[in-house]
Design a protein around this motif. Structure first.
Motif, PDB file in Angstrom:
ATOM      1  N   ALA A 175      -4.920   2.340  -2.211  1.00  0.00           N
ATOM      2  CA  ALA A 175      -4.661   3.115  -0.987  1.00  0.00           C
ATOM      3  C   ALA A 175      -5.667   4.070  -0.500  1.00  0.00           C
ATOM      4  CB  ALA A 175      -3.237   4.088  -1.311  1.00  0.00           C
ATOM      5  N   LEU A 176      -6.691   3.485  -0.379  1.00  0.00           N
ATOM      6  CA  LEU A 176      -8.149   3.998   0.092  1.00  0.00           C
ATOM      7  C   LEU A 176      -7.894   4.687   1.239  1.00  0.00           C
ATOM      8  CD1 LEU A 176     -10.988   4.241  -1.338  1.00  0.00           C
ATOM      9  CD2 LEU A 176     -11.683   2.334   0.034  1.00  0.00           C
ATOM     10  N   CYS A 177      -7.466   4.168   2.295  1.00  0.00           N
ATOM     11  CA  CYS A 177      -7.689   4.716   3.605  1.00  0.00           C
ATOM     12  C   CYS A 177      -6.523   5.915   3.686  1.00  0.00           C
ATOM     13  CB  CYS A 177      -7.337   3.565   4.491  1.00  0.00           C
ATOM     14  SG  CYS A 177      -8.743   2.535   4.621  1.00  0.00           S
ATOM     15  N   PRO A 178      -5.445   5.651   3.324  1.00  0.00           N
ATOM     16  CA  PRO A 178      -4.378   7.086   3.456  1.00  0.00           C
ATOM     17  C   PRO A 178      -5.216   8.088   2.339  1.00  0.00           C
ATOM     18  CG  PRO A 178      -3.223   5.023   3.386  1.00  0.00           C
ATOM     19  CD  PRO A 178      -4.847   4.603   2.863  1.00  0.00           C
ATOM     20  N   VAL A 235       0.884  -1.174  -0.148  1.00  0.00           N
ATOM     21  CA  VAL A 235      -0.176  -0.141  -0.232  1.00  0.00           C
ATOM     22  C   VAL A 235       0.810   1.344  -0.103  1.00  0.00           C
ATOM     23  CG1 VAL A 235      -1.575   1.403   1.207  1.00  0.00           C
ATOM     24  CG2 VAL A 235      -2.062  -1.215   1.070  1.00  0.00           C
ATOM     25  N   CYS A 238      -6.239  -1.892  -3.308  1.00  0.00           N
ATOM     26  CA  CYS A 238      -7.531  -0.928  -2.909  1.00  0.00           C
ATOM     27  C   CYS A 238      -7.292   0.374  -3.474  1.00  0.00           C
ATOM     28  CB  CYS A 238      -7.736  -0.780  -1.537  1.00  0.00           C
ATOM     29  SG  CYS A 238      -6.245  -0.190  -0.560  1.00  0.00           S
ATOM     30  N   THR A 291       1.260  -4.397   4.040  1.00  0.00           N
ATOM     31  CA  THR A 291      -0.007  -4.743   3.236  1.00  0.00           C
ATOM     32  C   THR A 291       0.149  -4.603   1.853  1.00  0.00           C
ATOM     33  OG1 THR A 291      -1.461  -3.833   5.245  1.00  0.00           O
ATOM     34  CG2 THR A 291      -2.586  -4.107   3.417  1.00  0.00           C
ATOM     35  N   CYS A 299      -4.055   2.669   7.245  1.00  0.00           N
ATOM     36  CA  CYS A 299      -4.326   1.412   6.758  1.00  0.00           C
ATOM     37  C   CYS A 299      -4.624   0.386   8.001  1.00  0.00           C
ATOM     38  CB  CYS A 299      -3.412   1.051   5.392  1.00  0.00           C
ATOM     39  SG  CYS A 299      -3.559  -0.799   5.045  1.00  0.00           S
ATOM     40  N   TYR A 300      -5.473  -0.361   7.844  1.00  0.00           N
ATOM     41  CA  TYR A 300      -5.669  -1.443   8.952  1.00  0.00           C
ATOM     42  C   TYR A 300      -5.576  -2.803   8.489  1.00  0.00           C
ATOM     43  CZ  TYR A 300     -10.527  -1.247   7.289  1.00  0.00           C
ATOM     44  OH  TYR A 300     -11.552  -1.147   6.502  1.00  0.00           O
ATOM     45  N   GLY A 301      -4.664  -3.056   7.136  1.00  0.00           N
ATOM     46  CA  GLY A 301      -4.463  -4.262   6.722  1.00  0.00           C
ATOM     47  C   GLY A 301      -5.401  -4.982   5.908  1.00  0.00           C
ATOM     48  N   CYS A 302      -6.529  -4.490   5.498  1.00  0.00           N
ATOM     49  CA  CYS A 302      -7.682  -5.498   4.978  1.00  0.00           C
ATOM     50  C   CYS A 302      -7.206  -6.382   3.764  1.00  0.00           C
ATOM     51  CB  CYS A 302      -8.884  -4.800   4.812  1.00  0.00           C
ATOM     52  SG  CYS A 302      -9.182  -3.887   3.416  1.00  0.00           S
ATOM     53  N   TYR A 303      -6.320  -5.907   2.932  1.00  0.00           N
ATOM     54  CA  TYR A 303      -5.905  -6.492   1.658  1.00  0.00           C
ATOM     55  C   TYR A 303      -4.950  -7.768   2.153  1.00  0.00           C
ATOM     56  CZ  TYR A 303      -8.541  -4.584  -1.750  1.00  0.00           C
ATOM     57  OH  TYR A 303      -9.729  -4.490  -2.714  1.00  0.00           O
TER      58      TYR A 303
HETATM   59  S1  SF4 Z   1      -7.322  -0.925   5.171  1.00  0.00           S
HETATM   60 FE1  SF4 Z   1      -7.834  -1.926   3.296  1.00  0.00          FE
HETATM   61  S2  SF4 Z   1      -8.830  -0.408   2.045  1.00  0.00           S
HETATM   62 FE2  SF4 Z   1      -7.673   0.677   3.734  1.00  0.00          FE
HETATM   63  S3  SF4 Z   1      -5.673   1.206   2.752  1.00  0.00           S
HETATM   64 FE3  SF4 Z   1      -5.387  -0.627   3.849  1.00  0.00          FE
HETATM   65  S4  SF4 Z   1      -5.675  -2.324   2.350  1.00  0.00           S
HETATM   66 FE4  SF4 Z   1      -6.619  -0.513   1.451  1.00  0.00          FE
END
Ligand code: SF4
Ligand code: SF4
Length: 268
Positions: A201-204, A170, A199, A195, A210-214
């Motif tokens: 880098a949607l959250c940043p 990310v 995505c 991570t 980022c909370y690591g959802c990928y």
């Molecule tokens: S939490 Fe998921 S959607 Fe958000 S930046 Fe991280 S990997 Fe991407």
């Protein structure tokens, strides 16, 4: 499987296991693209969109959700036998999801704490990803997956090409997009350095960590990142929670979380 454009359309199913339905919604959110896709393939089972035939033979079976009950452990074997390509989608299906947190604790006790009559709840002691139960052909990560990736995978499989997995972190995507680093500039405990991307880098992009959802990227160094988080003021258990949030059962996040005291302090 017939190629796109052949008279017999490829048959596609979207199955649900233990999950929140968010990944199926990522399909539905495709909007016009989903309508165009439906012209190329036959959706023979996709309960959230209408067609219901869970035992249908298919060319591609997408599976959302984890294996958490004895019934699911049997059902996934039938789906595997009935399809050419099996593609788990989302964090639940790829690594057990948030519900896999119970694997680190006493799941029976949790049931007893929540339900007045836990003996009526049929549940396995663990929640596991699809690949831990049957052979899979390709996986799409994320919580939820994004529609762009789903479409790319369908396109590749329909034309007999192996989909290309994402490999960058990310962090890399942030740099390319010109997002300001939330870890450096705001001191937020961002998991972007460990991570895998996919995505955008949607959250940043929206100023949050980022909370690591990928899921974990290739060659990450979670211990170095954990020490950085401690330097930001996080307690050890908070560092463990960061690693064990979405993908608590995917290495190296699983081991890193244990080393920082997750799983009730039962480290290796
Ligand atoms: S939490 Fe998921 S959607 Fe958000 S930046 Fe991280 S990997 Fe991407
Ligand atoms: S991966 Fe996330 S969005 Fe998809 S079903 Fe599981 S909890 Fe829902």
């Amino acid at each position: 499987m017939g190629k796109a454009g052949d008279e017999a359309k490829p048959r596609v199913a979207v199955h649900k296991f233990s999950s929140c339905d968010g990944c199926q919604l990522a399909f539905l959110d495709l909007g016009e693209d989903l309508v165009r896709l439906a012209e190329l393939v036959d959706f023979v089972h996709f309960a959230e969109a209408g067609p219901v035939d869970p035992e249908a033979e298919t060319d591609i079976a997408f599976v959302e959700g984890s294996i958490s009950t004895p019934g699911e452990a049997e059902r996934i074997k039938r789906i595997r036998a009935n399809t050419r390509y099996l593609v788990p989608i989302g964090a639940c299906a790829t690594s057990g999801g948030i519900q896999a947190l119970r694997n680190l604790h006493d799941g029976k006790q949790w049931l007893a704490d929540v339900y007045p009559s836990p003996e009526y709840v049929e549940s396995l002691a663990t929640s596991t990803g699809i690949a831990d139960n049957v052979t899979v052909d390709y996986q799409l990560w994320g919580c939820p997956v994004n529609g762009r990736q789903v479409l790319a995978a369908v396109r590749a499989l329909l034309w007999g090409v192996d989909p290309v997995p994402e490999r960058d972190k990310v962090c890399m995507e942030c740099k390319r997009a010109g997002h300001v680093c939330v870890l450096v500039s705001r001191g937020q405990p961002c998991l972007g350095p460990v991570t895998v991307t996919g995505c955008g880098a949607l959250c940043p992009a929206f100023g949050r960590d980022c909370y690591g959802c990928y899921g974990p990227a290739e060659n990450p160094n979670p211990d170095a990142l954990g020490r950085r988080f401690e330097g930001l003021g996080l307690m050890r258990e908070d560092v463990a929670r960061r690693f064990h949030f979405i993908h608590s059962h995917r290495e190296p996040l699983h081991g890193a979380g244990l080393r920082w005291g997750g799983g009730g302090g039962r480290g290796p």
